[in-house]
Design an enzyme around this catalytic site. Structure first.
Site, PDB file in Angstrom:
ATOM      1  N   THR A 240       0.822  -1.204   0.000  1.00 17.27           N
ATOM      2  CA  THR A 240       0.000   0.000   0.000  1.00 17.27           C
ATOM      3  C   THR A 240       0.862   1.262   0.000  1.00 17.27           C
ATOM      4  OG1 THR A 240      -1.910   1.038   1.059  1.00 17.27           O
ATOM      5  CG2 THR A 240      -0.197   0.185   2.514  1.00 17.27           C
ATOM      6  N   HIS A 265       0.265  -0.667   7.910  1.00 11.92           N
ATOM      7  CA  HIS A 265      -0.216  -1.839   7.177  1.00 11.92           C
ATOM      8  C   HIS A 265       0.846  -2.925   7.074  1.00 11.92           C
ATOM      9  CE1 HIS A 265      -4.236  -1.019   5.629  1.00 11.92           C
ATOM     10  NE2 HIS A 265      -3.888   0.231   5.430  1.00 11.92           N
ATOM     11  N   GLU A 332      -1.339   5.134  -5.002  1.00 10.51           N
ATOM     12  CA  GLU A 332      -2.600   4.453  -4.686  1.00 10.51           C
ATOM     13  C   GLU A 332      -3.545   5.446  -4.000  1.00 10.51           C
ATOM     14  OE1 GLU A 332      -4.066   0.591  -2.029  1.00 10.51           O
ATOM     15  OE2 GLU A 332      -2.116   1.530  -1.651  1.00 10.51           O
ATOM     16  N   ASP A 366     -10.758   4.362   3.563  1.00 11.58           N
ATOM     17  CA  ASP A 366     -10.586   2.939   3.880  1.00 11.58           C
ATOM     18  C   ASP A 366     -11.881   2.320   4.397  1.00 11.58           C
ATOM     19  OD1 ASP A 366      -7.946   2.798   3.145  1.00 11.58           O
ATOM     20  OD2 ASP A 366      -7.171   3.188   5.157  1.00 11.58           O
ATOM     21  N   GLU A 420      -7.070  -5.070 -47.511  1.00 14.62           N
ATOM     22  CA  GLU A 420      -6.359  -5.845 -46.487  1.00 14.62           C
ATOM     23  C   GLU A 420      -6.057  -7.264 -46.953  1.00 14.62           C
ATOM     24  OE1 GLU A 420      -8.507  -5.576 -42.796  1.00 14.62           O
ATOM     25  OE2 GLU A 420      -7.869  -3.504 -42.460  1.00 14.62           O
ATOM     26  N   HIS A 425     -13.715 -11.868 -46.814  1.00 12.41           N
ATOM     27  CA  HIS A 425     -14.541 -10.908 -46.075  1.00 12.41           C
ATOM     28  C   HIS A 425     -15.479 -10.170 -47.034  1.00 12.41           C
ATOM     29  CE1 HIS A 425     -11.718 -11.656 -42.861  1.00 12.41           C
ATOM     30  NE2 HIS A 425     -12.291 -10.770 -42.061  1.00 12.41           N
TER      31      HIS A 425
END
Length: 441
Positions: A240, A265, A332, A366, A420, A425
């Site tokens: 964290t 933490h 973060e 939190d 292409e 196609h």
């Protein structure tokens, strides 16, 4: 206790050169990957038996079964401290308010008369949630993972959390109580990489999931990387982080306490202050010394986190330079403790979540801000978002054209296909009109 990085005086470098000057924890998921690989494959081949063996090896408890009985969930809720229950209920209520507003509706665009594209949002069918059970117990993370999944409309939600020897091989009772409050009744006493493998492969007891979310240690992160492609994941969560962008108006007591709040933490947790005020830096250093001395978890978490290479006070010439630093860092959690904090926050580009002013600390996010605290770490906020309802939704385009609408654009499709070198196609279009491309109108 905390180091300084002085970036004053010279022009700040650009891009990765600036990122390389900033503190960051070492978190080698790739090295851990090789260690979790045999665990994951053992779960694949032996199922529940492997999970039971790993519970004994890693958690020190021999289980009879990995699924938590319904009675254990009911008992945990009944025995929950009323004050804790009230706090969890309020956290759930606020999270539901915010996440319900994230729901996306079906939208149809008429491209041409007779030709529409509809974007429909479909939830994944089954999600496996992970709740850590190491140094701390995180019922708040159960909320932050379960609420957006439920609000997205996921019909099958299961949760895994490590078995606790002191609780008879069950996950921590507060985790179980949070599950009961959320209506998550499929819970497994399984931790670590083996929990991710259980959800990825399925076992005799647990059906495989489409997606796994939730924070964990490096082994959980490595297992998520191992299974990426087989299952969806939220992120490879690293240690964290908090970054605080502050000027001389900030209160050093607040800044120091917020840095400590993240440092508790984990010894790898990052606490970074970016400021153009040397006076504030000195005051925060003094406050850290005072507040850490009175804190819990000092020797095993706070002190090594604050003194580690991942934490620092970064001195800059001014607010513009500070913004460049925090954008390069991509924290973060980013707190803005400056004059006119809202305007400064509006200029930030890279952060998992931004906390504006002195009365919006990370601790609020939190638990009870209503926001989600499962956020990108390790600089991933430069390209990734935190967990939300959208994390559990898949956008599907539904294309519906009439004959006339196709005829109008057929010549363009054939031309582009042939450009292409994909003539089949174009042939798929021609076949619908007797092999003659309609002329454009």
């Amino acid at each position: 206790m905390i180091s300084r990085i002085d970036l004053r005086g010279d022009a700040l470098p650009e891009g990765s050169a600036l990122r390389d000057l900033l503190p960051r924890a070492e978190f080698d998921v790739e090295a851990a990957l090789e260690k979790v690989r045999p665990i994951c494959e053992d779960v694949h081949h032996r199922g529940d038996a492997a999970l039971i063996d790993y519970a004994e090896k890693f958690d020190g408890v021999r289980l009879d079964q990995v699924r938590v009985p319904a009675a254990a969930l009911e008992r945990a809720l009944a025995e929950l401290d009323p004050a804790v229950r009230a706090g969890l209920e309020e956290s759930i209520r606020r999270a539901r308010l915010v996440h319900a507003a994230q729901r996306r509706g079906t939208h149809t665009t008429q491209v041409v008369p007779g030709g529409t594209v509809t974007e429909k949002w479909i939830p994944v069918e089954r999600v496996g949630l992970y709740a850590p059970g190491g140094r701390s117990v995180y019922p708040s993370s159960v909320i932050m993972n379960a609420v957006p999944a439920q609000e997205a409309g996921v019909t099958s939600v299961a949760l895994a959390s490590p078995p606790q020897k002191e609780h008879g091989g069950l996950p921590h009772p507060t985790i179980l109580a949070a599950c009961a409050l959320l209506g998550v009744d499929e819970v497994y006493a399984v931790g670590g990489a083996q929990a991710v493998a259980m959800f990825a492969y399925g076992t005799e007891t647990c059906a495989p999931a489409n997606m796994v979310t939730g924070p964990g240690n490096i082994w959980v992160a490595a297992a998520k990387r191992y299974f990426t492609g087989r299952i969806g994941i939220d992120t490879e969560a690293g240690p964290t982080e908090i970054a605080v962008l502050a000027d001389s108006t900030a209160d050093p007591v607040h800044v120091a306490s917020d840095l400590i709040s993240q440092a508790e933490h984990d010894p790898l947790a990052a606490a970074v202050l970016v400021t153009d005020s040397e006076e504030l830096a000195e005051a925060v250093e003094a406050e850290l010394t005072t507040q850490v001395a009175a804190a819990k978890h000092v020797d095993d978490r706070i002190a090594p986190a604050l003194s580690g290479k991942q934490s620092a006070i970064v001195l800059v010439d001014g607010l513009d330079e500070g913004l460049r630093v925090v954008d390069a860092y991509g924290a973060e959690h980013l707190e803005i403790q400056t004059a006119d904090a809202a305007a400064v926050a509006d200029r930030v580009r890279n952060a998992g979540a931004i906390f504006v002013g002195p009365w919006s600390p990370v601790s609020l996010g939190d638990y009870c801000a209503g926001s989600n605290h499962v956020l990108p770490t390790g600089g991933c906020a430069c390209h990734s978002s935190g967990l939300s309802v959208q994390s559990f939704l898949r956008g599907v385009h539904i294309v519906d054209y009439t004959r006339d609408a196709l005829a109008e654009v057929a010549h363009h499709v054939v031309t582009l296909a042939e450009a292409e070198d994909l003539p089949a196609h174009g042939a798929a279009i021609k076949a619908r009109f007797g092999w003659k491309v309609p002329e454009s109108k």
